[in-house]
Design a protein around this motif. Sequence first.
Motif, PDB file in Angstrom:
ATOM      1  N   ALA A  55       0.793  -1.583   0.100  1.00 35.37           N
ATOM      2  CA  ALA A  55      -0.362   0.031  -0.074  1.00 35.37           C
ATOM      3  C   ALA A  55       0.745   1.288   0.200  1.00 35.37           C
ATOM      4  O   ALA A  55       0.317   1.923  -1.304  1.00 35.37           O
ATOM      5  CB  ALA A  55      -0.394  -0.509   1.323  1.00 35.37           C
ATOM      6  N   PRO A  56       1.572   1.717   0.502  1.00 32.55           N
ATOM      7  CA  PRO A  56       2.815   2.913   0.950  1.00 32.55           C
ATOM      8  C   PRO A  56       3.467   2.886   0.116  1.00 32.55           C
ATOM      9  O   PRO A  56       3.566   4.162  -0.791  1.00 32.55           O
ATOM     10  CB  PRO A  56       3.816   2.922   2.450  1.00 32.55           C
ATOM     11  CG  PRO A  56       3.383   1.436   2.570  1.00 32.55           C
ATOM     12  CD  PRO A  56       2.463   0.342   2.231  1.00 32.55           C
ATOM     13  N   THR A  59       1.783   3.633  -3.655  1.00 31.62           N
ATOM     14  CA  THR A  59       1.050   4.492  -3.415  1.00 31.62           C
ATOM     15  C   THR A  59       1.766   5.784  -3.838  1.00 31.62           C
ATOM     16  O   THR A  59       1.479   6.797  -4.106  1.00 31.62           O
ATOM     17  CB  THR A  59      -0.185   5.125  -2.141  1.00 31.62           C
ATOM     18  OG1 THR A  59      -0.678   4.527  -1.367  1.00 31.62           O
ATOM     19  CG2 THR A  59      -0.553   6.614  -1.550  1.00 31.62           C
ATOM     20  N   ALA A  60       3.179   6.000  -2.808  1.00 29.78           N
ATOM     21  CA  ALA A  60       4.583   6.552  -3.269  1.00 29.78           C
ATOM     22  C   ALA A  60       4.775   6.470  -4.697  1.00 29.78           C
ATOM     23  O   ALA A  60       4.521   7.712  -5.277  1.00 29.78           O
ATOM     24  CB  ALA A  60       5.828   5.613  -2.881  1.00 29.78           C
ATOM     25  N   ALA A 107      -3.704   0.165  -2.469  1.00 31.98           N
ATOM     26  CA  ALA A 107      -3.999   1.675  -3.468  1.00 31.98           C
ATOM     27  C   ALA A 107      -4.781   1.690  -4.142  1.00 31.98           C
ATOM     28  O   ALA A 107      -5.003   2.536  -4.701  1.00 31.98           O
ATOM     29  CB  ALA A 107      -2.438   0.911  -4.162  1.00 31.98           C
ATOM     30  N   ILE A 189       7.105  14.262   0.156  1.00 35.17           N
ATOM     31  CA  ILE A 189       6.247  13.261   0.989  1.00 35.17           C
ATOM     32  C   ILE A 189       6.428  13.591   2.567  1.00 35.17           C
ATOM     33  O   ILE A 189       5.597  13.016   3.705  1.00 35.17           O
ATOM     34  CB  ILE A 189       7.586  12.075   0.381  1.00 35.17           C
ATOM     35  CG1 ILE A 189       7.165  11.256   1.478  1.00 35.17           C
ATOM     36  CG2 ILE A 189       8.746  13.170   1.027  1.00 35.17           C
ATOM     37  CD1 ILE A 189       5.787  10.666   0.617  1.00 35.17           C
ATOM     38  N   GLU A 192       2.189  14.657   3.386  1.00 36.03           N
ATOM     39  CA  GLU A 192       1.928  13.159   3.270  1.00 36.03           C
ATOM     40  C   GLU A 192       2.307  12.119   4.946  1.00 36.03           C
ATOM     41  O   GLU A 192       0.591  12.055   5.437  1.00 36.03           O
ATOM     42  CB  GLU A 192       1.702  12.674   2.157  1.00 36.03           C
ATOM     43  CG  GLU A 192       1.899  11.980   0.628  1.00 36.03           C
ATOM     44  CD  GLU A 192       0.157  12.402   0.930  1.00 36.03           C
ATOM     45  OE1 GLU A 192      -0.757  11.762   1.991  1.00 36.03           O
ATOM     46  OE2 GLU A 192      -0.285  13.212   0.457  1.00 36.03           O
ATOM     47  N   LEU A 193       3.670  12.694   5.653  1.00 39.89           N
ATOM     48  CA  LEU A 193       4.606  11.698   6.590  1.00 39.89           C
ATOM     49  C   LEU A 193       3.374  12.411   7.829  1.00 39.89           C
ATOM     50  O   LEU A 193       3.253  11.715   8.748  1.00 39.89           O
ATOM     51  CB  LEU A 193       5.194  11.939   6.318  1.00 39.89           C
ATOM     52  CG  LEU A 193       6.011  10.556   5.201  1.00 39.89           C
ATOM     53  CD1 LEU A 193       7.553  10.628   5.437  1.00 39.89           C
ATOM     54  CD2 LEU A 193       5.415   8.958   5.878  1.00 39.89           C
ATOM     55  N   THR A 322      -3.526  11.161   1.114  1.00 37.82           N
ATOM     56  CA  THR A 322      -3.623   9.852   0.055  1.00 37.82           C
ATOM     57  C   THR A 322      -2.937   8.222   0.188  1.00 37.82           C
ATOM     58  O   THR A 322      -3.328   7.732   0.139  1.00 37.82           O
ATOM     59  CB  THR A 322      -2.683  10.287  -1.091  1.00 37.82           C
ATOM     60  OG1 THR A 322      -3.700  11.465  -1.888  1.00 37.82           O
ATOM     61  CG2 THR A 322      -2.640   9.214  -2.051  1.00 37.82           C
ATOM     62  N   LEU A 323      -2.066   9.124   0.960  1.00 39.99           N
ATOM     63  CA  LEU A 323      -1.302   8.171   2.080  1.00 39.99           C
ATOM     64  C   LEU A 323      -1.870   7.310   3.181  1.00 39.99           C
ATOM     65  O   LEU A 323      -2.170   5.939   3.965  1.00 39.99           O
ATOM     66  CB  LEU A 323       0.343   8.573   2.530  1.00 39.99           C
ATOM     67  CG  LEU A 323       1.009   7.353   2.926  1.00 39.99           C
ATOM     68  CD1 LEU A 323       1.424   6.300   1.994  1.00 39.99           C
ATOM     69  CD2 LEU A 323       2.655   8.250   3.855  1.00 39.99           C
ATOM     70  N   GLY A 327      -2.889   3.883   3.873  1.00 39.57           N
ATOM     71  CA  GLY A 327      -2.111   3.295   4.964  1.00 39.57           C
ATOM     72  C   GLY A 327      -3.549   2.463   5.592  1.00 39.57           C
ATOM     73  O   GLY A 327      -3.316   1.655   6.284  1.00 39.57           O
ATOM     74  N   ALA A 330      -4.179  -0.919   4.533  1.00 38.93           N
ATOM     75  CA  ALA A 330      -2.820  -1.192   4.917  1.00 38.93           C
ATOM     76  C   ALA A 330      -3.982  -2.057   6.289  1.00 38.93           C
ATOM     77  O   ALA A 330      -3.288  -3.232   6.572  1.00 38.93           O
ATOM     78  CB  ALA A 330      -1.582  -0.413   4.435  1.00 38.93           C
TER      79      ALA A 330
END
Length: 406
Positions: A55-56, A59-60, A107, A189, A192-193, A322-323, A327, A330
């Motif tokens: 998934a991550p 997605t990335a 994803a 990123i 997202e994180l 998105t992430l 996630g 996941a």
Amino acid sequence: MPLALLALAIGAFGIGTTEFAVMGLLPDMAAGFGVSIPLAGYATTLYALGVVIGAPLMTALGTRFTRKQMLMLLMGLFIVGNLLTGIAPNFGIMLAGRIVSAFTHGAFFGIGALVAADLVAPQKRASAISLMFSGLTIANVVGVPAGTMLSQQFGWRTTFYAITALGVIGLLGIVKLVPAQRARAASPIGSELAVFRNPQVGLAMLMTILGFGGVFAAVTYLASMMTEVTGFAPSSVIWLTAIFGLGMVGGNLVSGRFTDRAMMPMLYVSLTGLALSLAAFSFTAHNKIAATLTIALIGVFGFATVPPLQKRVMDQAAAAPTLASAGNIAAFNFGNALASWLGGIVISAGLGYTAPNWVGALMTVAALVVAIFASALERRQTGRGQVVATGLPGAIADEPVPAAQS
């Protein structure tokens, strides 16, 4: 209903079939490779772990493409994975095929949920998400029973060949029905994180792991439980999986409607009903009528958790969804892997085929506790934010509180 939602549901149907089909194929797969039922259960466990890892990563990768392009790429990989599973000459390669197909799962649903939500008005987002996920639930009414029947008539490999064909249909549906999109600037990123610093995002994902994971503790070993404990003939597994799927369809659609109105109350009701149903299954599994009714209830309450759990994460991670969206898919599958693994452990320990039901019930109760705690924490944070806001000169009374994000 936008036709794009139908395309997403078609893709979800194919993915749902390959995810859940193993619950009807497990005895045949175990016999075909000469392994035990708990070991064959790794076809579910490793699939779920593949979703967690994929998934991550996928997605990335998707930040380089439009959402439509990414959905097309994911369905192509899905086709390859299921074909590999079907032609696998040994148990290890079969598991590898399951992992490849699993890489597409998180994803697809994560990106698909965002596409579905963007297609409708804000007040209908949960309903749109539930419509997309209806492909997953309908797979349990049509795809899984049909796959079980194919396995019993022509061997379990035929089922995965049919799933491969479903993947082709899903790919064509996305190509034809999902509207073309302009490439979007990828979110940094770091942005997202950063949403994972919000404790509510982590708590929402923990609810997902424990809540829906409880379903898989029971259904992974459903075929063995029904034939060895309840006394059903192997052919009965076909319509028993259909009963489970019908429950999933009903629970998903009703929950989607009520989640738009009252998300957390819907989550409390669905988790409570699921915990009670799983606990009861340890007793009702000894009676054919009672077992059938309980299977339907597990389907209803199990999938009633999906719209509120997914919307909860999307709301809390609204700044960079998105992430977080992928996630959470996941997280669903990490819970599935954990539950099926724990279910195999209690069976191997000699506690019987009904023991996984207690594993699922305890996981779901834990999810309910986390949900209550998260809601209380959110109210406390919101209250503190309002006190601070009203104490500032010139503060705007209806300004949203950053901590709530919902």
